[in-house]
Write an enzyme that holds these catalytic residues in place. Structure first.
Site, PDB file in Angstrom:
ATOM      1  N   GLY A  21      42.938  -5.563 -33.761  1.00 28.07           N
ATOM      2  CA  GLY A  21      44.258  -5.166 -33.282  1.00 28.07           C
ATOM      3  C   GLY A  21      44.258  -4.881 -31.792  1.00 28.07           C
ATOM      4  N   ARG A  47      50.862 -10.751 -22.438  1.00 25.25           N
ATOM      5  CA  ARG A  47      51.194  -9.484 -23.109  1.00 25.25           C
ATOM      6  C   ARG A  47      49.973  -8.666 -23.501  1.00 25.25           C
ATOM      7  NH1 ARG A  47      56.477  -8.533 -25.369  1.00 25.25           N
ATOM      8  NH2 ARG A  47      57.863 -10.142 -24.615  1.00 25.25           N
ATOM      9  N   ARG A  90      40.555 -10.636 -40.018  1.00 19.04           N
ATOM     10  CA  ARG A  90      40.972  -9.396 -39.341  1.00 19.04           C
ATOM     11  C   ARG A  90      39.826  -8.389 -39.395  1.00 19.04           C
ATOM     12  NH1 ARG A  90      43.521  -4.846 -38.109  1.00 19.04           N
ATOM     13  NH2 ARG A  90      43.938  -3.301 -39.730  1.00 19.04           N
ATOM     14  N   VAL A  91      39.554  -7.783 -38.239  1.00 20.83           N
ATOM     15  CA  VAL A  91      38.543  -6.723 -38.141  1.00 20.83           C
ATOM     16  C   VAL A  91      39.285  -5.489 -37.655  1.00 20.83           C
ATOM     17  CG1 VAL A  91      36.313  -6.085 -37.169  1.00 20.83           C
ATOM     18  CG2 VAL A  91      36.954  -8.483 -37.273  1.00 20.83           C
ATOM     19  N   THR A  93      40.714  -1.078 -38.624  1.00 19.63           N
ATOM     20  CA  THR A  93      40.466   0.243 -39.196  1.00 19.63           C
ATOM     21  C   THR A  93      41.550   0.554 -40.221  1.00 19.63           C
ATOM     22  OG1 THR A  93      41.742   1.300 -37.445  1.00 19.63           O
ATOM     23  CG2 THR A  93      39.356   1.150 -37.107  1.00 19.63           C
ATOM     24  N   GLU A 182      46.644   0.314 -44.049  1.00 19.88           N
ATOM     25  CA  GLU A 182      46.454  -0.280 -42.721  1.00 19.88           C
ATOM     26  C   GLU A 182      47.773  -0.955 -42.380  1.00 19.88           C
ATOM     27  OE1 GLU A 182      45.430  -4.236 -42.360  1.00 19.88           O
ATOM     28  OE2 GLU A 182      47.047  -3.803 -43.781  1.00 19.88           O
ATOM     29  N   ASP A 212      39.841   7.233 -40.979  1.00 20.49           N
ATOM     30  CA  ASP A 212      40.391   8.544 -41.322  1.00 20.49           C
ATOM     31  C   ASP A 212      40.681   8.567 -42.815  1.00 20.49           C
ATOM     32  OD1 ASP A 212      42.386   6.594 -40.196  1.00 20.49           O
ATOM     33  OD2 ASP A 212      43.804   7.965 -41.125  1.00 20.49           O
TER      34      ASP A 212
HETATM   35  N1  HPA Z   1      47.415   4.680 -41.632  1.00 18.63           N
HETATM   36  C1  HPA Z   1      47.779   3.423 -41.390  1.00 18.63           C
HETATM   37  N2  HPA Z   1      47.009   2.598 -40.717  1.00 18.63           N
HETATM   38  C2  HPA Z   1      45.824   3.040 -40.299  1.00 18.63           C
HETATM   39  C3  HPA Z   1      45.395   4.332 -40.539  1.00 18.63           C
HETATM   40  C4  HPA Z   1      46.245   5.194 -41.235  1.00 18.63           C
HETATM   41  O1  HPA Z   1      45.905   6.359 -41.457  1.00 18.63           O
HETATM   42  N3  HPA Z   1      44.179   4.505 -39.959  1.00 18.63           N
HETATM   43  C5  HPA Z   1      43.875   3.317 -39.390  1.00 18.63           C
HETATM   44  N4  HPA Z   1      44.868   2.433 -39.601  1.00 18.63           N
END
Ligand code: HPA
Length: 249
Positions: A21, A47, A90-91, A93, A182, A212
């Site tokens: 991202g 962009r 896609r890599v 979190t 995500e 998280d």
């Molecule tokens: N919510 C949505 N997308 C995310 C989160 C989250 O807590 N952490 C990383 N991407």
């Protein structure tokens, strides 16, 4: 023909494209290509959607920033597919919600519930299960095992709102078997499946670091992994994704 956001030509991207991202992570990934960042060719900067092409272990590979959220991912994935990209990984979190999921762990999304507006715009209200390409999922799982990792493989939900105030938000999706939230995968899976159905060699999969944990007790801010630990975990998923990207070549 150059696209509106990816100002590149067909052939500027390798068949396999990693999709972080964050543009800084795109630069980080390109630094892992053969010869490092200086040997990689920048194919887009419009962009701030940085894209690079190079080789990894001698095999052509690209990285392209997706931006945050399904609308941005939908633009980037549409344009990459028009430019001939075949394997989109896609890599990213995610916020873990599944039972027993811990920060720093890895999730490979076999499917992504489209809670987002972009995928639902494409679907016009039809029921649909955005699903990863099985071959890419298998490569990611195999490469994760080679890295000594035991990823969770299952369903994520793609959402539009990071700071969602609804009190039943996590428990509702947790009880439905969703492992994590995500913000990009459902539309990526939809667009790759649509291109594949139209005859293209298109496949997509997502590998995520749990950054998280979301629960009724803790918010993402409270549970977010410290940056150095987060980066160590992301580094692992980048290496796994690079290996999976070249494995299917
Ligand atoms: N919510 C949505 N997308 C995310 C989160 C989250 O807590 N952490 C990383 N991407």
């Amino acid at each position: 023909m150059p696209q509106i956001h990816l100002r590149a030509e067909a052939g500027d991207y390798a068949p396999a494209v990693l999709l972080p991202g964050d543009p800084n992570r795109a630069t980080w990934i390109a630094g892992k290509f053969d010869g490092g960042l200086s040997a990689a060719r920048q194919v887009n900067d419009h962009r701030g959607l940085l894209g690079f092409t190079g080789t990894y272990k001698g095999v052509p590979i690209s990285v392209q920033t997706s931006g945050m959220g399904a609308p941005s991912m939908s633009i980037v994935a549409e344009e990459l597919l028009r430019l001939g990209a075949e394997r989109l990984i896609r890599v990213g979190t995610c916020g873990g919600i599944g039972r027993g999921i811990k920060t720093g762990e890895i999730i490979i999304a076999s499917s992504a519930t489209p809670v987002d507006g972009a995928t639902r715009t494409y679907l016009h209200g039809d029921a649909y299960a955005p699903t990863a390409d099985f071959g890419l999922v298998r490569s990611l799982v195999d490469e994760a095992a080679r890295h000594g990792q035991a990823p969770h493989v299952g369903q994520v939900a793609t959402v539009d709102v990071f700071y969602n105030p609804d009190t039943d938000y996590f428990s509702k999706w947790r009880s439905r078997g969703v492992l994590a939230f995500e913000m990009e995968t459902s539309v990526l899976y939809y667009l790759a499946a649509r291109a594949h159905a139209a005859g293209a060699k298109a496949a997509a999969a997502t590998i995520l670091t749990v950054s998280d944990i979301l629960s009724e007790e803790a918010t993402s801010e409270e549970s977010y992994l410290p940056l150095d630990e987060l980066n160590r975990s992301i580094e692992r998923t980048i290496e796994i994704a690079l290996e999976a990207g070249i494995a299917a070549s």
